[in-house]
Design an enzyme around this catalytic site. Structure first.
Site, PDB file in Angstrom:
ATOM      1  N   HIS A   1       0.850  -1.198   0.000  1.00 50.10           N
ATOM      2  CA  HIS A   1       0.000   0.000   0.000  1.00 50.10           C
ATOM      3  C   HIS A   1       0.882   1.242   0.000  1.00 50.10           C
ATOM      4  O   HIS A   1       0.637   2.189  -0.735  1.00 50.10           O
ATOM      5  CB  HIS A   1      -0.928  -0.007   1.214  1.00 50.10           C
ATOM      6  CG  HIS A   1      -1.948   1.084   1.209  1.00 50.10           C
ATOM      7  ND1 HIS A   1      -3.009   1.123   2.082  1.00 50.10           N
ATOM      8  CD2 HIS A   1      -2.069   2.202   0.454  1.00 50.10           C
ATOM      9  CE1 HIS A   1      -3.749   2.200   1.841  1.00 50.10           C
ATOM     10  NE2 HIS A   1      -3.175   2.875   0.865  1.00 50.10           N
TER      11      HIS A   1
ATOM     12  N   GLU B   1       0.946   8.301  -3.575  1.00 49.91           N
ATOM     13  CA  GLU B   1       1.848   7.886  -2.506  1.00 49.91           C
ATOM     14  C   GLU B   1       3.098   8.767  -2.465  1.00 49.91           C
ATOM     15  O   GLU B   1       3.607   9.095  -1.383  1.00 49.91           O
ATOM     16  CB  GLU B   1       2.244   6.415  -2.690  1.00 49.91           C
ATOM     17  CG  GLU B   1       1.100   5.440  -2.478  1.00 49.91           C
ATOM     18  CD  GLU B   1       0.530   5.508  -1.069  1.00 49.91           C
ATOM     19  OE1 GLU B   1       1.295   5.407  -0.099  1.00 49.91           O
ATOM     20  OE2 GLU B   1      -0.703   5.674  -0.940  1.00 49.91           O
TER      21      GLU B   1
ATOM     22  N   HIS C   1       3.416  10.927   0.843  1.00 44.46           N
ATOM     23  CA  HIS C   1       4.365  10.262   1.742  1.00 44.46           C
ATOM     24  C   HIS C   1       5.818  10.359   1.278  1.00 44.46           C
ATOM     25  O   HIS C   1       6.713  10.561   2.092  1.00 44.46           O
ATOM     26  CB  HIS C   1       3.968   8.793   1.912  1.00 44.46           C
ATOM     27  CG  HIS C   1       2.581   8.594   2.430  1.00 44.46           C
ATOM     28  ND1 HIS C   1       2.209   8.978   3.703  1.00 44.46           N
ATOM     29  CD2 HIS C   1       1.467   8.084   1.837  1.00 44.46           C
ATOM     30  CE1 HIS C   1       0.926   8.687   3.878  1.00 44.46           C
ATOM     31  NE2 HIS C   1       0.454   8.160   2.766  1.00 44.46           N
TER      32      HIS C   1
END
Length: 257
Positions: free
Chosen positions: A65, A116, A120
């Site tokens: 993920h 992502e 992040h």
């Protein structure tokens, strides 16, 4: 106003402005400061159930993920640092296999990776080992291979099954192998169901050298109940930290017949 006085006034304004900018910069850094990383892996069958979509041939193994910073600032650390697929061109075969977008069927499936990176990766870039897109995605794949969650579960006899496990079966098995406490998230039972469904496993890592550590330290606050899932949307019920008790580890659909 005399020239000397004017220069003094201008100098004072400049110093004040620099102080304000410095303070704002510090507040920005503090807001994006984080303490550890988590390698988040999810079970494709549960992902498809959660977002109530008929995923096309989801993998029958745990997939990535993301690699997330904790705490999460809930915003991009560097909005100007755009995702560039060309920077990870050599990683694409592995990315498509181990880090697929299970929900959006775009031609190159890069929207998930774009998200992502922006949320992040730009934050993880505080660390030298993760300070580029190539390093961030490459290191995440490296951790996925090294920790090898799929093989660990299989070797311990924990396989997808129509029979229920206990949440403690997962916790104890993973703690025994990795020697740290993981964090496990489940999909709560929907109407007419009685048992939660396992959906996500998190393994926590130190910030600077990405070594395993316990996911919950004694001084940390309790984890949030809701966990965002890529592409979840309004139909998603939302993963939550698993409650102690029985849990369903759903077999892949093609294996149910």
């Amino acid at each position: 106003m005399r020239p000397a006085a004017l220069r003094g006034a201008l100098l004072g304004c400049l110093c004040f402005a620099l102080l304000c900018l410095g303070g704002a910069d510090k507040r920005l850094r503090d807001r994006h400061e984080w303490k550890k990383l988590i390698l988040v892996q999810h079970w494709p069958e549960t992902v498809c159930e959660e977002v109530q979509k008929d995923c096309r041939n989801p993998p029958d193994y745990w997939t990535i993920h993301g690699l997330w910073q904790v705490p999460d600032s809930s915003e991009n650390c560097n909005g100007s640092w755009k995702f560039n697929l060309k920077e990870i061109q050599d990683l694409l075969p592995e990315m498509k296999e181990y880090w697929p977008d299970l929900i959006h069927l775009f031609p190159n499936r890069s929207s998930f990776w774009n998200h992502e990176w922006r949320k992040h990766g730009t934050c993880a870039a505080q660390v030298d080992a993760l300070n580029s897109q190539r390093k961030y995605f490459g290191k995440t794949l490296e951790l996925y291979r090294e920790l090898d969650l799929n093989s660990v579960l299989l070797k311990l006899g924990i396989k997808p099954s129509i029979n229920y496990y206990q949440v403690a079966d997962f916790k104890d098995a993973l703690a025994r192998v990795y020697r740290v406490i993981p964090k496990i998230h489940c999909l709560p039972p929907s109407q007419g169901e009685e048992v939660q469904t396992i959906g996500q496993i998190e393994l926590c890592l130190t910030k600077q050298d990405q070594q395993l550590q316990n996911c919950t330290a004694p001084q940390e606050p309790p984890p949030e109940k809701e966990v965002w899932l890529a592409g979840g949307g309004t139909e998603s019920q939302g993963l939550r930290v698993c409650e102690d008790g029985p849990v369903f580890y759903p077999p892949p659909r093609k294996a149910k017949h």
